[in-house]
Design a protein around this motif. Structure first.
Motif, mmCIF file in Angstrom:
data_model
loop_
_atom_site.group_PDB
_atom_site.id
_atom_site.type_symbol
_atom_site.label_atom_id
_atom_site.label_comp_id
_atom_site.label_asym_id
_atom_site.label_seq_id
_atom_site.Cartn_x
_atom_site.Cartn_y
_atom_site.Cartn_z
ATOM 1 N N GLU A 2 0.788 -1.172 0.090
ATOM 2 C CA GLU A 2 -0.150 -0.021 -0.136
ATOM 3 C C GLU A 2 0.703 1.253 0.086
ATOM 4 O OE1 GLU A 2 -3.703 2.152 2.533
ATOM 5 O OE2 GLU A 2 -2.927 0.115 3.455
ATOM 6 N N GLY A 3 0.445 1.980 -0.809
ATOM 7 C CA GLY A 3 1.330 3.408 -0.818
ATOM 8 C C GLY A 3 2.424 3.292 -1.947
ATOM 9 N N THR A 4 2.498 2.131 -2.699
ATOM 10 C CA THR A 4 3.572 1.919 -3.726
ATOM 11 C C THR A 4 2.952 1.388 -4.669
ATOM 12 O OG1 THR A 4 5.345 1.724 -2.068
ATOM 13 C CG2 THR A 4 5.690 0.960 -4.273
ATOM 14 N N ASP A 5 2.276 0.188 -4.543
ATOM 15 C CA ASP A 5 1.480 -0.429 -5.582
ATOM 16 C C ASP A 5 0.058 0.089 -5.864
ATOM 17 O OD1 ASP A 5 3.649 -2.400 -6.708
ATOM 18 O OD2 ASP A 5 3.519 -2.850 -4.433
ATOM 19 N N TRP A 6 -0.674 0.486 -4.750
ATOM 20 C CA TRP A 6 -1.838 0.484 -4.566
ATOM 21 C C TRP A 6 -2.374 1.527 -3.344
ATOM 22 C CZ3 TRP A 6 -5.791 -1.350 -0.810
ATOM 23 C CH2 TRP A 6 -4.909 -2.087 0.075
ATOM 24 N N GLN A 7 -3.682 2.040 -3.509
ATOM 25 C CA GLN A 7 -3.937 3.002 -2.389
ATOM 26 C C GLN A 7 -5.301 2.564 -2.076
ATOM 27 O OE1 GLN A 7 -1.860 5.406 -0.961
ATOM 28 N NE2 GLN A 7 -3.291 5.172 0.853
ATOM 29 N N VAL A 8 -5.906 2.778 -0.681
ATOM 30 C CA VAL A 8 -7.245 2.407 -0.272
ATOM 31 C C VAL A 8 -8.040 3.565 -0.716
ATOM 32 C CG1 VAL A 8 -8.775 2.371 1.775
ATOM 33 C CG2 VAL A 8 -6.292 0.908 1.708
ATOM 34 N N VAL A 9 -9.304 3.411 -1.159
ATOM 35 C CA VAL A 9 -10.270 4.005 -1.596
ATOM 36 C C VAL A 9 -11.432 3.981 -0.721
ATOM 37 C CG1 VAL A 9 -11.653 5.528 -3.214
ATOM 38 C CG2 VAL A 9 -9.292 4.868 -3.862
ATOM 39 N N GLY A 10 -12.013 4.690 0.279
ATOM 40 C CA GLY A 10 -13.173 4.347 1.040
ATOM 41 C C GLY A 10 -12.872 3.079 1.848
ATOM 42 N N ASP A 11 -14.048 2.343 2.018
ATOM 43 C CA ASP A 11 -13.841 1.141 2.866
ATOM 44 C C ASP A 11 -13.509 -0.183 2.116
ATOM 45 O OD1 ASP A 11 -14.826 2.381 4.714
ATOM 46 O OD2 ASP A 11 -16.786 2.407 4.552
#
Length: 534
Positions: free
Chosen positions: A396-405
């Motif tokens: 997380e933060g490099t390959d992808w990021q959380v959006v909402g829940d």
């Protein structure tokens, strides 16, 4: 830690399900590891991976003195995996977990006692995370002869098959629609591509047209099922059930007379398996001869050389589009589900009949001496969904990021993009995220398949064919059909298709087809009678 993977074309070859593979020789990649005295958990997996160093570093950073392991992954190309698995089990190669599946060799390897029964590690408070993540009902649907010889992995009880296509290309062809919603539009698209570009209309992999001409959920809704324990792709067969699900009407094969189909709804009262293979032949007009040699059609699509490919939806078009844009910056990918059961107007609670069986599994070799440690690791891994996210999406933060829940967005890492066959370790019906960039209709389709209320239990839930009484006949039929499989799947027999169907049927009868039919009917009726008694 030693990570075994292919070097060549990893970015281009990793496709839907994170599992496409395009070469043969594994190589080694070094990564930071825990102390050398740390217990090692060794995996033999199917497919390829990239960007694993940072994922494993992030995973190791979460470990403590009581929960510390070193992970060693061996990846084998998809086309070579089945043979390598058989060799490794025979040679007692040092693996703690190996990938297998009902569509591969799970039933056979289990019957040969090559896998351990793991039942005591589940629904067991000593392994609380596994108890929470793998429900009793889910496990019961994935037992073989009462034992749990495989750890089931699926993020949904049905992965929708369809056609991935170039929406950006569609919009340049002058057709009267801007998205594909039915078969006629798909064929207009293929025809326009052939006329106006040098691109292949569609590229297929080893599974050929797959279910394009035999939509599985529509069949299930009409009481027509494949047999768990004997893959349709090893030898095509279908189980016909009565409308109340209490009687086996027949088990049918290509080349059977229409009398075998007489009790079905009208549209299925002639041999629809013959019709399916004949339609594959008709649709072969859109193919190139080299499709017969490809393991996966996505590779050609991702190189910008084909306008579409057949595959299952998995996590959607997002990762496919991300990969395509490394070659075709303007590329836009869309997906059409070819089974009418998934049209928006046909989606309803309980409209997907299912056995709740997973189609991918991890197994523990029967000779393993490291099982307790391996299962301790798996319990720790599943004790925090963020660890599962590492194997699904990367760091997380490099390959992808959380959006909402429950959504995410893919990022563009400076180095190699993360790819991992997460369906072999990290898929679970209780944990989902959806790519926030997907079109609303694609999100809605994924949400429908993730929603457990979309499913209804089949009378065949919990049934797995015991092939032991018919092992010789099954082996003979599988070996025979291997001669026909690729050509039938790609429609390569053309005008000779019916002749080849009849030839297959005649040769199959000599091997024991009727013995197999009778035994399958007997076993399923016993299962249905037991359901009725309960």
């Amino acid at each position: 830690m030693k990570l075994h993977k292919k070097i060549a074309a990893v970015m281009l070859c990793a496709a839907l399900l994170f599992a496409t593979a395009c070469g043969t020789a594994p190589a080694q990649e070094q990564s930071a590891t825990p102390d050398s005295s740390t217990p090692t958990i060794r995996f033999l997996l199917r497919g390829t991976a990239s960007g694993m160093d940072r994922v494993l570093d992030a995973l190791y950073a979460q470990m403590d003195d009581d929960h510390r392991w070193q992970l060693d992954f061996t990846f084998v190309d998809s086309g070579d995996y089945a043979q390598q698995l058989a060799r490794s089990l025979t040679a007692h190669d040092n693996y703690d977990f190996v990938f297998d599946a009902p569509w591969q060799s799970l039933a056979m390897q289990t019957e040969q006692k090559n896998y351990k029964n793991l039942k005591n590690y589940f629904n067991n408070p000593e392994y609380p995370a596994l108890q929470a993540a793998f429900s009793e009902e889910y496990l019961a649907a994935n037992t073989i002869s009462g034992g749990l010889y495989a750890i089931p992995f699926t993020n949904t009880y049905y992965d929708v098959p369809g056609i991935f296509y170039r929406k950006d290309l569609l919009q340049t062809l002058g057709l009267p629609f801007d998205e594909i919603t039915n078969r006629a539009e798909m064929e207009q698209y293929w025809a326009a591509v052939r006329k106006k570009s040098e691109m292949k209309p569609i590229s297929l992999g080893s599974r050929g047209f797959y279910q394009y001409n035999l939509p599985e959920i529509t069949l299930r809704q009409n009481g027509i099922w494949v047999s768990q324990g004997w893959s349709f792709w090893d030898y095509p067969s279908q189980i016909l059930l009565s409308s109340d699900g209490k009687q086996v009407l027949d088990v049918v094969f290509p080349g059977d007379s229409n009398e075998h189909f007489a009790a079905l709804p009208e549209r299925y009262q002639t041999n629809f398996l013959d019709a399916y293979l004949q339609q594959n032949a008709a649709d072969s007009q859109w193919l190139s001869p080299d499709d017969l040699l490809q393991e996966n059609g996505a590779r050609v699509f991702l190189l910008g050389q084909s306008a579409s490919y057949e595959a299952s939806l998995a996590s959607g078009t997002g990762q496919v589009q991300q990969q395509l844009r490394t070659i075709v910056p303007e590329g836009e990918v869309a997906f059409w589900a070819y089974d009418d059961a998934f049209l928006p107007q046909n989606r309803a609670q309980g409209s997907i009949p299912t056995t709740y069986a997973a189609w991918n599994d991890l197994c523990v070799p029967s000779y393993s001496t490291n099982t307790i440690e391996a299962m301790r690791f798996l319990d720790w891994l599943y004790s925090d969904w963020s660890r599962i996210d590492l194997f699904n999406y990367g760091v997380e933060g490099t390959d992808w990021q959380v959006v909402g829940d429950d959504e995410y967005t893919l990022l563009q890492p400076m180095g190699e993009a993360f790819r991992f066959p997460s369906y072999e370790l990290a898929w679970n019906p209780q944990h989902h995220r959806i790519d926030t960039a997907l079109p609303d209709e694609e999100k809605a389709l994924l949400e429908f398949t993730f929603d457990q209320s979309s499913y209804a239990a089949s009378p065949l839930a919990g049934f797995t064919l015991n092939t032991t009484p018919i092992a010789i006949e099954i082996a003979g039929l599988n070996s025979l059909y291997a001669e026909y499989y690729t050509a039938f799947g790609h429609g390569a027999y053309g005008a000779q298709t019916q002749e080849k169907i009849d030839e297959l049927h005649t040769r199959s009868e000599a091997i024991g087809l009727e013995t197999v039919r009778a035994e399958i009917i007997r076993q399923i009726q016993t299962h249905l009678d037991k359901n009725s008694a309960e």
